[in-house]
Design an enzyme around this catalytic site. Structure first.
Site, PDB file in Angstrom:
ATOM      1  N   LEU A 164       0.845  -1.189   0.000  1.00  0.00           N
ATOM      2  CA  LEU A 164       0.000   0.000   0.000  1.00  0.00           C
ATOM      3  C   LEU A 164       0.883   1.242   0.000  1.00  0.00           C
ATOM      4  O   LEU A 164       1.790   1.360   0.820  1.00  0.00           O
ATOM      5  CB  LEU A 164      -0.905   0.019   1.232  1.00  0.00           C
ATOM      6  CG  LEU A 164      -1.664  -1.268   1.566  1.00  0.00           C
ATOM      7  CD1 LEU A 164      -2.528  -1.066   2.789  1.00  0.00           C
ATOM      8  CD2 LEU A 164      -2.517  -1.707   0.397  1.00  0.00           C
ATOM      9  N   SER A 223       4.275   4.162   3.130  1.00  0.00           N
ATOM     10  CA  SER A 223       3.846   2.957   2.434  1.00  0.00           C
ATOM     11  C   SER A 223       4.101   1.782   3.366  1.00  0.00           C
ATOM     12  O   SER A 223       4.829   1.908   4.352  1.00  0.00           O
ATOM     13  CB  SER A 223       4.599   2.770   1.116  1.00  0.00           C
ATOM     14  OG  SER A 223       5.951   2.465   1.357  1.00  0.00           O
ATOM     15  N   LYS A 224       3.515   0.653   3.054  1.00  0.00           N
ATOM     16  CA  LYS A 224       3.746  -0.539   3.863  1.00  0.00           C
ATOM     17  C   LYS A 224       3.381  -1.753   3.027  1.00  0.00           C
ATOM     18  O   LYS A 224       2.467  -1.705   2.200  1.00  0.00           O
ATOM     19  CB  LYS A 224       2.892  -0.500   5.131  1.00  0.00           C
ATOM     20  CG  LYS A 224       3.550  -1.183   6.322  1.00  0.00           C
ATOM     21  CD  LYS A 224       4.722  -0.386   6.835  1.00  0.00           C
ATOM     22  CE  LYS A 224       5.370  -1.061   8.040  1.00  0.00           C
ATOM     23  NZ  LYS A 224       6.529  -0.307   8.535  1.00  0.00           N
ATOM     24  N   GLY A 225       4.089  -2.835   3.251  1.00  0.00           N
ATOM     25  CA  GLY A 225       3.799  -4.066   2.539  1.00  0.00           C
ATOM     26  C   GLY A 225       3.870  -5.253   3.472  1.00  0.00           C
ATOM     27  O   GLY A 225       4.495  -5.206   4.531  1.00  0.00           O
ATOM     28  N   ASP A 241      11.351  -4.959   7.916  1.00  0.00           N
ATOM     29  CA  ASP A 241      10.301  -4.898   8.935  1.00  0.00           C
ATOM     30  C   ASP A 241      10.304  -6.239   9.660  1.00  0.00           C
ATOM     31  O   ASP A 241      11.250  -7.027   9.516  1.00  0.00           O
ATOM     32  CB  ASP A 241       8.951  -4.600   8.282  1.00  0.00           C
ATOM     33  CG  ASP A 241       7.962  -3.943   9.246  1.00  0.00           C
ATOM     34  OD1 ASP A 241       7.878  -4.399  10.395  1.00  0.00           O
ATOM     35  OD2 ASP A 241       7.283  -2.987   8.853  1.00  0.00           O
TER      36      ASP A 241
END
Length: 985
Positions: free
Chosen positions: A176, A218-220, A282
């Site tokens: 995202l 953003s992040k995934g 992460d």
């Protein structure tokens, strides 16, 4: 159907295709295994968005309407088959959609209709896909889709700008992005059924966290669907899935070559150029940066090893301890504001995590005075009721350096009486008398779950969160709303926390409502996105430095030399990053100190951001109008976690306005670009900086941070609303004011007094600087439209300001001098150095500096002469008293605050005009007193009238109200205008 059936059977048998009800479509609709997999992929995504239907129900809906399923595939191929003709693509797509709608109208089942329309919506929301790409003439073992979330109405809020979904029979993944230039980590998730929900929450936090850096958030995340039982084989599978996730995203991402955009092969793009994609480590992917960069190398991606920060040629966050050190800046501030220096005074703490963890481990080594009395992670519970600070510090350090250590490795001989380490699988844990005192409980035995809850509720100085999971919510929230089922049995309410301070090194440890509930009960904390922003800030610097240095690569500058240079700058990068953490927590403190008085301003900004569509108040848990009314009545403002959100959204909107403006072209503001980079780069690569692809973004971010960190969330927005100036003009005016008053030097001196003077004194001094800059910026916006050159304006104003500061004792009349001396003595009494105490005390009388300097320039007299005339006139006409009355006005609501501001500015304007009139009669042999008397004699009647009116007001009991002060101002205005009438006569 023999051929397609045999192909599908072979693919299912080999495990390349999932064996489920979608395969009915091979016979029912004559679809190939790839086409059924395409619909399966969309179904898997819909399940992640919270769709109300199960996979089996959606499979049956498609099987019941096989002709519609086949039509969906046709629509997808028309839109994305690169072999199609672009000129006819849209027309054919419209025809296909019309056919689909006709068929959908004939579907009798409401559920089937809704399901089928969701699939059509998904196809229409798709911007790019790798479906038609091949690898060695074979279909890729995964499918990726770039989506436009704005076109998917049933998506939960907030909706990112872009989303990539990658589907495979082995894994599923989502990424995202909040904007085109966005950054955030990729995590290996264990939440197979709702990993998008987890990633969405993290992206939301990342959006506000990233306000301190260049990209937005953003992040995934990805889930492994066939995890082997063997650990080594599991890690191999995780890495393989992670690599294909990276490939799936790069399959859809534009590249750059020679400064030109190169679209991905065999991809129909239904959106503009989009070449910026970066990832970071992460949970579960801490060591994967080199793996991701290896994939970027496969694609010859323009960012190279800047694609994933923190690799072997980057900054190792755990070695730097940067995330924990950033959060510790907040912890130190909280304690400093309680009169405690964490680096010299022992304090008790409980924690979430273990010493092998980056954030927890590094955090628990940041002071030798930590008395860690209890901690827990997913495996163990650690209890140490009365630790020896030095010995326990050394033992924690040993565990930190021990690979894969757990609490079970802690030396039992170091643990104080009544403590120990227990596995969370134990049936019961004995609670010794010593631990009962520390935990503030009476039970002699607890289950592991009960023990953890007791640790969370312990009456200690600090709760340090360096782990994973959400452990604190609000009483008004249910566990289901939190969305972390694994910790439902452990979670407590914010009001039940008894620690004095919370440090949020980990993400999502508390819900926002839980934070607010704790803050309302008197707890000290910020938010996770403020406390732990240092990691992403470090990644931001690494990526942007690599982009800069990669432009210099050649015969005379190799990758090896670049990597060596990167390593030498580690300490300075850390200092730059930690500075941001320091300033953000300081900004919250300053805003909190005025929160009750400025609640109307904060409420107005919330409404303003809501109206513009920049903020969803309910989504960010900011108080509604009813709650704001309640807090007004209780003289209570926004809490620290709420202020943090408002600061972040203020920055987001200011940044967006500046990025669309011309600030990056301003030579003076362009200096912010240089200050972003470490010293060695400023010396040797200055010329390349202006060619940096994110040059505009870096400058806009630096300006935004300077404005909001120093002036608070409402400053820029309020000035824009009140003056009609655009945001770039506000930025220019603020910069002129800041540079003219040399505020950076004053701020440095104030911050050097940490733990030397009470924190409240530092906050009061910073508040004084902000109040002066607010007035000066407003003055400049009213007078600068004719001069937008920052350097020239500073050069005009700064010498006069220095002269006024140097001679302030000489130019002030008796009462003002007495006030100045009292203020100076007050600061001296609490330990403020004399030079700084004098500067801070001089800020109030120097409110008028801009007017005085301008009058001096117009009259041709020196600033000291103009200043004496200004202040003597103010004393004689009692304007100084009127200024005091204006400042004491209680503003109830935004518009009364605006009215008070207008009264203040108008009063300064009239005093300036009157001073100019007095100085116009300054003769060769005059002094200020003689000149003033001549002017008063010339306007004897109206001066006496004005003095009588103001004198009557002074006899009124209590402070004056708006109408009375408006009358007083009108009298002063008449006096200024009377001179013009006399001159005409």
């Amino acid at each position: 159907v023999k051929g397609i059936f045999q192909d599908a059977f072979a693919q299912i048998w080999s495990g390349n295709v999932e064996n489920d009800g979608f395969n009915k479509l091979v016979l029912a609709a004559g679809l190939t295994w790839r086409e059924t997999a395409l619909l399966r992929a969309y179904c898997k995504y819909l399940l992640q968005t919270g769709a109300p239907f199960s996979q089996a129900y959606m499979e049956q809906a498609l099987a019941n309407n096989a002709d519609i399923a086949k039509c969906m595939i046709e629509l997808f191929e028309i839109r994305f088959d690169p072999a199609g003709v672009d000129k006819t693509r849209e027309a054919r797509a419209k025809e296909c959609i019309a056919t689909l709608k006709q068929k959908l109208d004939s579907v009798s089942s409401l559920d089937d209709d809704r399901i089928l329309r969701n699939f059509v919506t998904m196809i229409e929301a798709t911007l790019r896909t790798n479906y038609f790409q091949t690898d060695k003439k074979r279909p890729k073992p995964y499918m990726s889709f770039k989506l436009d979330p704005a076109k998917i109405p049933e998506l939960p809020l907030p909706r990112p700008m872009f989303e990539i979904f990658v589907y495979s029979s082995r894994f599923e993944a989502v990424h995202l992005r909040g904007g085109k230039v966005a950054r955030g980590g990729i995590r290996w998730s264990d939440r197979r059924e709702d990993f998008r929900t987890e990633v969405l929450g993290l992206m939301k936090a990342q959006m506000v966290k990233n306000t301190v850096i260049v990209p937005v958030g953003s992040k995934g995340g990805f889930v492994v669907k066939r995890p082997p039982a063997d650990r080594d084989k599991l890690m191999q599978e995780v890495v393989a899935c992670y690599q294909n996730f990276m490939r799936g995203m790069l399959d859809l991402t534009d590249n750059l070559a020679g400064g030109k955009v190169v679209p991905p092969r065999d991809v129909v793009r239904r959106d503009p150029d989009d070449p910026y994609l970066v990832v970071a480590a992460d949970k579960g992917t801490a060591t994967f940066s080199d793996i991701a960069n290896g994939v970027a190398a496969e694609y010859d991606y323009w960012l190279g090893d800047a694609f994933a920060s923190g690799g072997s040629a980057g900054y190792d966050h755990k070695k730097m301890g940067i995330t924990a050190r950033g959060a510790w800046e907040s912890v130190k501030r909280h304690f400093r504001e309680m009169g405690i220096d964490t680096q010299t005074t022992d304090f008790t703490a409980v924690g979430i995590g273990d010493m092998a963890g980056d954030v927890f481990g590094n955090g628990m080594l940041l002071s030798r005075h930590i008395k860690l009395v209890a901690a827990f992670n997913h495996m163990h519970i650690f209890l140490d009721p009365n630790p020896d600070t030095e010995k326990s510090f050394e033992e924690r350090q040993r565990l930190f350096n021990l690979p894969r250590s757990t609490w079970a490795d802690y030396d039992a001989a170091t643990i104080s009486n009544g403590g120990g380490v227990w596995p969370r699988s134990a049936k019961h844990i004995p609670i010794s008398p010593e631990m009962r005192v520390v935990l503030g409980i009476e039970a002699e035995e607890l289950t592991p779950q009960e023990t953890i809850r007791a640790i969370l509720k312990a009456p200690v100085d600090l709760l340090w969160n360096g782990g994973i999971g959400t452990y604190v919510k609000a009483a008004s929230e249910t566990n289901a709303e939190v969305g972390d089922r694994a910790n439902d049995a452990l979670r407590i309410n914010g009001k039940d926390l008894r620690c004095r301070v919370v440090g949020e090194g980990g993400n999502l440890g508390m819900t926002q409502l839980g934070r607010i509930e704790y803050a309302l009960a008197g707890g000290r904390l910020n938010t996770d996105f403020v406390d732990n922003s240092a990691g992403v800030d470090t990644s931001d610097h690494e990526v942007n430095i690599k982009i800069l240095l990669n432009m210099a690569l050649g015969e005379n500058f190799t990758i090896k030399q670049r990597n060596k240079l990167l390593a030498t700058m580690t300490d300075e990068i850390a200092a730059l990053v930690l500075r941001n953490n320091y300033l953000q927590s300081q900004a919250i403190t300053v805003a909190e100190s005025q929160a009750a008085d400025r609640i109307e301003e904060h409420a107005y900004l919330i409404r303003l951001l809501e109206r513009s569509g920049a903020l969803n108040r309910a989504l960010e848990f900011l108080p509604g109008e009813e709650e704001l009314t309640s807090r007004r009545a209780a003289s209570r403002g926004l809490m620290r976690p709420e202020i943090a959100v408002l600061l972040a959204y203020s920055k987001i909107t200011i940044y967006n306005a500046l990025i669309e403006s011309d600030v990056a072209q301003d030579a003076y503001l362009g200096k912010e670009l240089e200050s972003y980079f470490p010293t060695p780069l400023r010396k040797d690569y200055k010329k390349l900086m202006v060619k940096h692809r994110l040059c505009r973004e870096i400058i806009a971010t630096a300006i935004t941070n300077s404005i909001v960190n120093r002036m608070g969330p409402t400053f820029a927005h309020r000035l824009r609303e009140e003056t009609g100036a655009n945001m770039s003009m506000v930025a220019r005016a603020y910069t002129i004011a800041r540079e003219t008053y040399d505020m950076r030097g004053i701020w440095t001196d104030i911050e050097a007094l940490d733990n030397e003077v009470p924190a409240a004194v530092q906050t009061a001094m910073i508040t004084r600087t902000a109040r002066l800059l607010r007035h000066a910026t407003r003055w400049l916006l009213d007078h600068m439209r004719r001069r937008l050159d920052i350097a020239a304006r500073v050069a005009e104003l700064a010498p006069g300001l220095r002269a006024l500061m140097e001679h302030v004792e000489d130019i002030l009349p008796a009462q003002e001098l007495e006030d100045f001396t009292k203020a100076q003595d007050k600061f001296l009494a609490v330990g403020v150095p004399k030079a700084l105490a004098r500067k801070i005390a001089a800020l109030d009388p120097l409110y008028a500096a801009m007017d005085i300097i301008d009058v001096a320039a117009e009259s041709g007299l020196g600033v000291e002469t103009a200043a004496r005339a200004y202040f003597k006139l103010g004393a004689r006409l009692q304007i100084n008293w009127l200024h005091e009355q204006v400042e004491q006005l209680q503003a109830h609501g935004h518009w009364q605050a605006v009215a008070r501001g207008s009264l203040r500015e108008d009063l300064y304007t009239q005093q300036r005009r009157l001073t100019a009139q007095v100085l116009a009669g300054f003769g060769k042999n005059d002094d200020i007193d003689r000149c003033l008397e001549k002017w008063i004699d010339a306007h004897h009647d109206i001066v006496n009238h004005t003095q009588r009116v103001i004198g009557d007001m002074k006899t009124t009991a209590g402070s004056l109200d708006f109408p009375t002060l408006s009358v007083a101002l009108q009298e002063i205005r008449k006096l200024a205008q009377n001179h013009k009438v006399s001159a005409k006569v």
